[in-house]
Design an enzyme around this catalytic site. Structure first.
Site, mmCIF file in Angstrom:
data_model
loop_
_atom_site.group_PDB
_atom_site.id
_atom_site.type_symbol
_atom_site.label_atom_id
_atom_site.label_comp_id
_atom_site.label_asym_id
_atom_site.label_seq_id
_atom_site.Cartn_x
_atom_site.Cartn_y
_atom_site.Cartn_z
ATOM 1 N N ASP A 11 -1.504 31.897 -99.746
ATOM 2 C CA ASP A 11 -0.710 32.808 -98.965
ATOM 3 C C ASP A 11 -2.008 33.730 -97.799
ATOM 4 O O ASP A 11 -2.889 34.476 -98.453
ATOM 5 C CB ASP A 11 0.081 33.614 -99.767
ATOM 6 C CG ASP A 11 1.141 34.439 -98.919
ATOM 7 O OD1 ASP A 11 0.939 34.202 -97.489
ATOM 8 O OD2 ASP A 11 1.978 35.008 -99.260
ATOM 9 N N ASP A 105 1.557 29.857 -92.717
ATOM 10 C CA ASP A 105 0.678 30.597 -93.413
ATOM 11 C C ASP A 105 0.692 30.473 -94.759
ATOM 12 O O ASP A 105 0.011 31.097 -95.777
ATOM 13 C CB ASP A 105 0.516 32.096 -93.322
ATOM 14 C CG ASP A 105 1.732 32.879 -93.850
ATOM 15 O OD1 ASP A 105 2.861 32.175 -93.630
ATOM 16 O OD2 ASP A 105 1.558 33.954 -94.185
ATOM 17 N N GLU A 106 1.329 29.656 -95.476
ATOM 18 C CA GLU A 106 1.680 29.441 -97.053
ATOM 19 C C GLU A 106 2.017 28.138 -97.492
ATOM 20 O O GLU A 106 2.825 27.546 -96.533
ATOM 21 C CB GLU A 106 3.119 30.537 -97.468
ATOM 22 C CG GLU A 106 3.355 30.775 -98.868
ATOM 23 C CD GLU A 106 4.428 31.531 -98.908
ATOM 24 O OE1 GLU A 106 4.980 31.917 -100.176
ATOM 25 O OE2 GLU A 106 5.383 31.926 -97.824
#
Length: 519
Positions: A11, A105-106
């Protein structure tokens, strides 16, 4: 459940805000809020400096301004975020063929599928190397969680924030989970949490102690059974390389309620076109068109129409969305509109009647546009060009001063700070909004130095600070960045206290809004 922590969850830390700080040297170490900047905007991401003041993702921007008035409030630059996300995902795919992206983003990664040995030391080494590679490639930081299950890996990355690595050793799951709030578990939202609270269940340990039968009685068989397994630390979900989207949609919130029916219809048409663009970019088609209308009083209506077959024709989607709009009363004012397509497929079966109607309408529209263009060509008009709208945070280029970004605008002026990711804080200058030497620019790379052709130095000379610039630069005496946190890896549960693990607000940053977001 695996016997080794070989499921990795990455993350990125405050992704959008961190990317803006990396791109704008003058904002490093200062509060930054990225999201909608209008009176009805919503925060997408807040930097850690802004979170000290209570600013959080999904918070109304107006509330964030009251909590942290001296922060820099910036418009999202998705071109930059997608570029950085592509770099990060490329690093993840180098570790394993099984990468499950959850957002820009993860992502989850199955390390065993990539050949990593099934032991803690090997998994930790891979996680540390990934963090170093991300910093070197993007200039940003990410937090890594390692565990034997997806749920636990995600919890570990949350505890590792910011810029850390946490390993949950198999066999310690219940000790770790016990004191945490039940909202930590996947699938437990406000409604489920309230049902459990009324039954006296607040923590994961209490959830496990309640037993499967009681949870099934409270929540139903499917939800209760799944929740009980997760409360015991059991999560058998595999890492899935490709997640099949169920719908594609876009929506817009308006600063001022729309009351003109013609304007509402025009906005629905525009949203339909944007939705089809996303549909085609994904290589999909859909058979059900949905519109979403949020009224002035926050009441929300949805209407849907199922077509004869899947389509990716913008005319067909526009026609269907228009018919659905006719079913909704918008006279009181509309604050939000959305258009989506569900029932996705990989092929199209066009509605021939709708296609003929839209082709005829397109011909008529094209003929009308040709007449208007011909009349405009015959006439010489002195009407000035409408000034551009310069939104805070967006990239610009000035013929004399080079690359910079909009710090603020208003009263016919635009304030620009001229700096690049590899420079120090740059000079500030103010121009008329219609200055012909100023034009929109493209995001610069965050690492690697200036593009070929030599460095671009910020302009010299006295800085001209306008009112729009002061708000982003001021930092009151109490507005200090939080103390840096150690990036050394830890192993849970011994490294995390029960109080810290169960505190609300320690979850991952939400980079996207709910509902029919147009990201």
């Amino acid at each position: 459940m695996r016997r080794a922590p070989t499921i990795l969850h990455l993350d990125m830390d405050a992704f959008y805000a961190s990317a803006e700080q990396a791109a704008k040297p003058s904002l490093r170490g200062k509060p930054v809020v990225v999201g909608g900047i209008g009176p009805r905007g919503v925060v997408s991401t807040a930097s850690y400096e802004a979170r000290v003041f209570g600013v959080r993702s999904a918070m109304p921007t107006a509330q964030a301004r009251r909590l942290c008035p001296n922060a820099a409030y910036l418009t999202p630059r998705f071109t930059l975020y997608r570029r950085v996300s592509d770099q990060v995902m490329e690093l993840l795919h180098a570790l394993s063929p099984l990468v499950e992206p959850l957002s820009l983003d993860e992502a989850f990664v199955d390390l065993e599928a990539g050949g990593t040995e099934a032991d803690t030391a090997a998994a930790r080494a891979v996680g540390e190397r990934l963090r170093r590679d991300i910093r070197r490639t993007t200039g940003l930081t990410g937090s890594v969680g390692l565990a034997g299950a997806k749920m636990l890996a995600k919890i570990a990355s949350e505890q590792a924030k910011p810029d850390g690595l946490v390993v949950i050793e198999p066999g310690t799951e219940r000790e770790l989970l016990g004191p945490m709030t039940v909202r930590t578990l996947p699938g437990v939202g406000p409604a489920t949490a309230e049902t459990l609270r009324r039954a006296g269940i607040h923590t994961i340990a209490e959830t496990a102690e309640a037993g499967e039968a009681e949870l099934v009685r409270l929540l139903g068989k499917a939800h209760g059974t799944g929740l009980y397994a997760m409360a015991l630390g059991r999560d058998e979900r595999p890492v899935v390389a490709e997640r099949d989207a169920k719908s594609i949609s876009v929506e817009d919130t308006f600063d001022v309620d729309l009351t003109d029916r013609t304007r509402v219809r025009a906005e629905v048409t525009r949203l339909a076109d944007r939705c089809v663009e996303r549909l085609r970019a994904a290589g999909r088609s859909g058979r059900t068109v949905v519109i979403k209308v949020r009224n002035y009083d926050f009441s929300t209506l949805t209407r849907s129409e199922t077509l004869r077959g899947p389509t990716d024709d913008p005319g067909v989607v526009r026609e269907a969305a228009g018919r659905l709009l006719d079913l909704v009363d918008t006279t009181g004012g509309v604050r939000l509109l959305g258009v989506g397509v569900t029932g996705l497929a990989d092929f199209t079966q066009e509605d021939l009647f709708a296609q003929l109607a839209t082709e005829k309408a397109a011909e008529e529209e094209a003929e009308r546009e040709r007449r208007v263009a011909a009349e405009a060509a015959r006439e010489v008009t002195d009407e000035p060009e409408r000034p551009r709208r310069w939104l805070p945070g967006l990239d610009v280029i000035h013929e004399e001063h080079g690359a910079g970004w909009v710090q603020g605008s208003g009263v016919g002026r635009v304030t620009v700070r001229f700096e690049q990711p590899w420079s120090g804080p740059g000079r500030v200058r103010t121009f008329p909004v219609d200055d012909p030497a100023l034009r929109p620019g493209e995001p610069l790379p965050l690492v690697g130095g200036p593009p070929s052709g030599g460095p671009t130095e910020p302009s010299t000379g006295p800085a001209q600070e306008g009112p729009a610039q002061k708000g982003a630069d001021q930092e009151g005496p109490a507005q200090k960045a939080p103390a840096p946190q150690s990036s050394a890896p830890a192993t849970l549960p011994n490294s995390v206290s029960a109080r810290a693990a169960s505190e609300p607000g320690t979850g991952p940053e939400t980079e996207s809004g709910a509902g029919m977001s147009s990201r």
